[in-house]
Motif scaffolding. Structure first.
Motif, PDB file in Angstrom:
ATOM      1  N   ARG A  17      79.852  26.165  24.990  1.00 45.28           N
ATOM      2  CA  ARG A  17      78.860  27.188  25.297  1.00 45.28           C
ATOM      3  C   ARG A  17      79.275  28.531  24.698  1.00 45.28           C
ATOM      4  O   ARG A  17      78.449  29.257  24.138  1.00 45.28           O
ATOM      5  CB  ARG A  17      78.691  27.317  26.804  1.00 45.28           C
ATOM      6  N   LEU A  18      80.555  28.865  24.804  1.00 36.15           N
ATOM      7  CA  LEU A  18      81.044  30.117  24.231  1.00 36.15           C
ATOM      8  C   LEU A  18      80.935  30.115  22.713  1.00 36.15           C
ATOM      9  O   LEU A  18      80.609  31.141  22.099  1.00 36.15           O
ATOM     10  CB  LEU A  18      82.496  30.347  24.651  1.00 36.15           C
ATOM     11  N   ARG A  19      81.202  28.960  22.102  1.00 36.25           N
ATOM     12  CA  ARG A  19      81.069  28.866  20.644  1.00 36.25           C
ATOM     13  C   ARG A  19      79.626  29.096  20.224  1.00 36.25           C
ATOM     14  O   ARG A  19      79.353  29.760  19.223  1.00 36.25           O
ATOM     15  CB  ARG A  19      81.559  27.503  20.155  1.00 36.25           C
ATOM     16  N   ASN A  20      78.685  28.531  20.999  1.00 34.58           N
ATOM     17  CA  ASN A  20      77.275  28.721  20.679  1.00 34.58           C
ATOM     18  C   ASN A  20      76.861  30.190  20.812  1.00 34.58           C
ATOM     19  O   ASN A  20      76.115  30.713  19.988  1.00 34.58           O
ATOM     20  CB  ASN A  20      76.404  27.854  21.594  1.00 34.58           C
ATOM     21  N   ILE A  21      77.377  30.847  21.863  1.00 33.06           N
ATOM     22  CA  ILE A  21      77.067  32.268  22.051  1.00 33.06           C
ATOM     23  C   ILE A  21      77.622  33.099  20.905  1.00 33.06           C
ATOM     24  O   ILE A  21      76.936  33.969  20.355  1.00 33.06           O
ATOM     25  CB  ILE A  21      77.624  32.762  23.403  1.00 33.06           C
ATOM     26  N   ASN A  22      78.871  32.828  20.518  1.00 30.50           N
ATOM     27  CA  ASN A  22      79.479  33.568  19.417  1.00 30.50           C
ATOM     28  C   ASN A  22      78.750  33.314  18.104  1.00 30.50           C
ATOM     29  O   ASN A  22      78.575  34.230  17.284  1.00 30.50           O
ATOM     30  CB  ASN A  22      80.952  33.189  19.279  1.00 30.50           C
ATOM     31  N   GLN A  23      78.312  32.073  17.904  1.00 33.43           N
ATOM     32  CA  GLN A  23      77.570  31.752  16.690  1.00 33.43           C
ATOM     33  C   GLN A  23      76.242  32.496  16.647  1.00 33.43           C
ATOM     34  O   GLN A  23      75.843  33.018  15.595  1.00 33.43           O
ATOM     35  CB  GLN A  23      77.321  30.243  16.602  1.00 33.43           C
ATOM     36  N   MET A  24      75.545  32.561  17.782  1.00 34.43           N
ATOM     37  CA  MET A  24      74.269  33.266  17.836  1.00 34.43           C
ATOM     38  C   MET A  24      74.462  34.753  17.565  1.00 34.43           C
ATOM     39  O   MET A  24      73.656  35.384  16.870  1.00 34.43           O
ATOM     40  CB  MET A  24      73.609  33.053  19.199  1.00 34.43           C
ATOM     41  N   LYS A  25      75.542  35.351  18.108  1.00 27.71           N
ATOM     42  CA  LYS A  25      75.821  36.768  17.855  1.00 27.71           C
ATOM     43  C   LYS A  25      76.104  37.001  16.372  1.00 27.71           C
ATOM     44  O   LYS A  25      75.631  37.976  15.783  1.00 27.71           O
ATOM     45  CB  LYS A  25      77.014  37.226  18.700  1.00 27.71           C
ATOM     46  N   TYR A  26      76.860  36.089  15.776  1.00 29.92           N
ATOM     47  CA  TYR A  26      77.187  36.205  14.351  1.00 29.92           C
ATOM     48  C   TYR A  26      75.924  36.106  13.498  1.00 29.92           C
ATOM     49  O   TYR A  26      75.715  36.915  12.580  1.00 29.92           O
ATOM     50  CB  TYR A  26      78.184  35.104  13.979  1.00 29.92           C
ATOM     51  N   LEU A  27      75.064  35.138  13.795  1.00 33.35           N
ATOM     52  CA  LEU A  27      73.839  34.965  13.019  1.00 33.35           C
ATOM     53  C   LEU A  27      72.872  36.129  13.232  1.00 33.35           C
ATOM     54  O   LEU A  27      72.153  36.514  12.305  1.00 33.35           O
ATOM     55  CB  LEU A  27      73.168  33.642  13.392  1.00 33.35           C
TER      56      LEU A  27
END
Length: 209
Positions: A17-27
């Motif tokens: 879940r944290l990886r998905n959040i970080n990925q969304m912030k990056y994108l």
């Protein structure tokens, strides 16, 4: 012991879940670097197909009204035939193409264009025709504008009535598929260009600190 096992089971899920959040912030940061024209294509592009879907609904509705000699409820039947295909096409295209591309879950160019073409052809072309059959069938029954057969011949009747409409609507359906294919391919190309953008520099206030 049970608590430790529970934490061990929850940890991978929490990490994902944290990886998905970080990925969304990056994108999202990458998306903000795009030119305004590219951003508008993601924001407003699906509504082009949606508007075409509404127009297809109005055209199909007009064809069936003429075939079934329906003269009543012109506005009442036209509003849903324009409004519902518009909403459905826009919502499904966003959910099936735009959002997966922007979230990084749809990175295959072929998959994106196929999804776009199917959404345009089915939701923006075929769905309004099928909806027009249901709407005008109900109106024909209500106002007795055309003699309808019994249940045993009903399917054959609607196939016969719908064939000329489908032939006339073939070009709008193909146009919808082509437009959606181009839009999905363009959105995917913009996303890939977005990933290649250089990282933005740090905030000058942070450098001063």
């Amino acid at each position: 012991m049970a608590g430790e096992e529970f934490l061990e089971l929850e940890a991978p899920q929490e990490s994902a879940r944290l990886r998905n959040i970080n990925q969304m912030k990056y994108l999202l940061k990458k998306f903000e670097q795009l030119p305004e024209s590219d951003k508008k294509l993601f924001a407003h592009g699906p509504y082009i197909i949606a508007v075409n879907g509404g127009i297809c609904g109005l055209i199909a509705n007009s064809f069936f009204r003429r075939i079934l000699n329906i003269t009543e409820a012109r506005i009442t039947s036209s509003l849903p035939m324009a409004f519902l295909p518009f909403l459905t096409t826009a919502a499904v295209y966003h959910a099936a193409v735009t959002d997966p591309i922007l979230s990084g879950h749809l990175t295959c160019a072929t998959c994106a264009t196929v999804r776009g073409a199917l959404t345009g052809a089915v939701l923006g072309g075929l769905y309004p025709i099928i909806m027009a059959i249901a709407v005008n069938g109900g109106l024909a029954t209500r106002y007795n504008s055309a003699p309808l057969p019994g249940k045993e011949n009903l399917l054959r009747f609607w196939i016969k009535v719908s064939q000329p409409v489908f032939r006339k609507m073939m070009f709008p359906i193909l146009l919808q598929a082509a437009t959606a294919t181009y839009l999905s391919a363009k959105q995917h190309a913009i996303f890939m260009k977005m990933l290649r953008l250089p990282e933005t520099s740090r905030d000058p206030t942070e450098l001063g600190d």
